[in-house]
Design an enzyme around this catalytic site. Structure first.
Site, PDB file in Angstrom:
ATOM      1  CG  LEU A 153       7.369  27.911  63.565  1.00  0.00           C
ATOM      2  CD1 LEU A 153       6.387  28.807  64.282  1.00  0.00           C
ATOM      3  CD2 LEU A 153       7.009  27.824  62.100  1.00  0.00           C
ATOM      4  CG  PHE A 252      13.982  31.166  76.602  1.00  0.00           C
ATOM      5  CD1 PHE A 252      12.620  30.951  76.673  1.00  0.00           C
ATOM      6  CD2 PHE A 252      14.557  31.298  75.353  1.00  0.00           C
ATOM      7  CE1 PHE A 252      11.847  30.866  75.524  1.00  0.00           C
ATOM      8  CE2 PHE A 252      13.800  31.223  74.201  1.00  0.00           C
ATOM      9  CZ  PHE A 252      12.443  31.000  74.282  1.00  0.00           C
ATOM     10  CB  CYS A 263       4.192  25.922  72.336  1.00  0.00           C
ATOM     11  SG  CYS A 263       3.730  25.954  70.597  1.00  0.00           S
TER      12      CYS A 263
END
Ligand SMILES: NC(=O)c1ccc[n+]([C@@H]2O[C@H](COP(=O)([O-])OP(=O)(O)OC[C@H]3O[C@@H](n4cnc5c(N)ncnc54)[C@H](O)[C@@H]3O)[C@@H](O)[C@H]2O)c1
Length: 462
Positions: A153, A252, A263
């Protein structure tokens, strides 16, 4: 099914609430008593769109509850998820697994009957083996299977991602555990989410390889953006031009101030360390980390380059502090390095963020926090857009220009169009896109140039 979620942070709370919403009985456990108390009072300790309603609905239906006491819910559980943090270990960049192993010891002491222990935390290859070893050492008779179930997620879209995953990765070769995990995620079969079964070690590596690939994609387009600035090309059109190729994909590929967050930085570092330990060096990723680290401070040089005399005693307004919109997470946000670099250059920094200012206060010194974007730019010599929150996309530009001492805008997220900004009287720079007019001081002082720019912008078009 009965589920215990050990760790009630971003991942544990969102996963717990979503799994409860599927109809399972979920108890979320956390060591942080203040966090659990807040949740018991209906307060959501993190900013995540849609989460307050999801949590309250499932608490009301008695499918979701919170506690600091691990033994009872773990004893009753069919599945115990480990969702504790795995931050970078101070000093060497390896993942700090102390929280995972501590959770494993506590779980070992409490489990009863057949139990699946599923690791949602992002953990290096082989961690599942160690979790299993810890549990077996403490409870040799326990009927337990340790499974890797990495979570993909994204903060800011976490509920949607959990309920509409591209895939669910389940790492175990044990048939009973596969059946239990399939039952947990069965409600998602309506969305046709593919469940991908593999070995535990492979599942662990899939998570790291995925994040490392995305971080590489961002870094690639950032370097292409730097080249665009040198050769007069437009990185957004380059990104679109390559992104339309299905083999590459459009996501991206947004140039900006470098990746950050809870992360990517820590996961790329941890993967590099794992590879170094195994003498299988990941040189591309080593370059990604170095390029990205250098980039965040380089963004401050974009600001100082606008002022021939540098930033000493200039006031810079920074809009957006969190590493991306729709979260209050400040972990490794590019704005942290940017602001520190601006301060090192002698600037005074004012800042506004819709959700991250409380967290930022603990991480930054000498920043004046503001009530809104307009308060932030009042009297500022430069405005830097560091995070692309929706509310920054349609600012009243005339008002901004008139409030600023110098109408200089450094748009690190490319949310405005250069031509429009120049027409409105701003000296404007962005990332990897041609700017139609640079500040050309020539004989004029910068202030004189900017005064004229303001006058020009306000003059009626003939
Ligand atoms: N945040 C994300 O977007 C995201 C996405 C995918 C995966 N992950 C991974 O998921 C894991 C958790 O990340 P997070 O962002 O939710 O972390 P977090 O820091 O927000 O939450 C971790 C929680 O675990 C609690 N905790 C630690 N040890 C405990 C114990 N023994 N018993 C009970 N509670 C304990 C902490 O108090 C904290 O509230 C990490 O490995 C992370 O890499 C995070």
């Amino acid at each position: 099914m009965r589920v215990a979620m050990v760790g009630t942070g971003y991942v544990g709370l969102v996963s717990g609430a979503c799994i409860a919403d599927f109809g399972h009985d979920v108890v979320c456990i956390d060591k942080d008593a203040a966090r659990i108390r807040a949740l018991e009072f209906g307060e959501i300790p993190i900013y995540e769109p849609g989460l307050p309603d999801l949590v309250s609905a499932n608490v009301r239906e008695s499918r979701l509850s919170f506690t600091t006491e691990l033994p009872e819910p773990v004893r009753a559980a069919d599945v115990v998820f480990i969702a504790v943090g795995t931050p970078s270990r101070r000093g060497d960049g390896h993942a700090d697994l102390s929280y995972v192993y501590e959770a494993a010891r506590e779980i070992a002491a409490a489990i009863a009957g057949f139990t699946v222990v599923a690791t949602k935390s992002t953990v290096p290859v082989g961690t599942g083996d160690e979790v299993e070893r810890i549990i077996r050492a403490a409870r040799p008779e326990a009927d337990v299977v340790v499974v890797a179930n990495p979570e993909f997620l994204r903060e800011g879209a976490a509920i949607h991602d959990f309920k509409h995953p591209d895939r669910i990765v389940i790492g175990t070769e044990d048939e009973r555990a596969r059946t239990v995990m399939a039952d947990i995620y069965r409600p998602l079969s309506l969305n046709q989410a593919p469940v991908f079964y593999t070995t535990r070690r492979t599942a662990e590596l899939i998570k790291y390889a995925g994040n490392a690939f995305l971080a590489t994609k961002i870094t690639f387009i950032n370097e292409i953006a730097d080249l665009c600035e040198k050769v007069g090309a437009d990185v957004q059109e380059v990104a679109r031009g390559i992104g339309l190729d299905n083999r590459i994909g459009a996501k991206f590929l947004h140039a900006g101030p470098g990746f950050g967050g809870s992360c990517f930085p820590k996961d790329v570092r941890a993967l590099i360390k794992t590879a170094q330990d195994k003498e299988a060096h990941l040189r591309i990723l080593e370059a990604v980390v170095a390029v990205n680290d250098a980039r965040k401070r380089a963004m401050a040089r974009k600001v100082s380059a606008m002022f021939p005399g540098g930033l000493r005693d200039r006031t810079v307004a920074v809009l957006g502090l969190t590493f991306k919109p729709n979260t209050d997470d400040m972990r490794e946000a590019p704005a942290l390095s940017l602001i520190t670099a601006l301060q090192d250059m002698g600037a005074r920094v004012r800042a506004f963020d819709p959700a991250g200012m409380k967290q930022a206060e603990a991480l930054l010194n000498d920043v004046s926090y503001c009530e809104n974007a307009y308060h932030c730019v009042d009297g500022a010599d430069a405005l830097v857009i560091a995070t692309e929150w929706e509310q920054f996309r349609a600012l009243d530009l005339e008002r901004i220009r008139d409030l600023m001492a110098c109408p200089v805008v450094v748009d690190l997220r490319n949310i405005y169009r250069p031509e429009e900004m120049h027409l409105k009287g701003f000296a404007y720079v962005c990332v990897g896109r041609p700017v139609t007019a640079q500040i050309s001081t020539g004989d004029e002082t910068l202030e004189r140039f900017l005064q004229l720019a303001k006058v020009r912008a306000k003059a009626p078009t003939l």
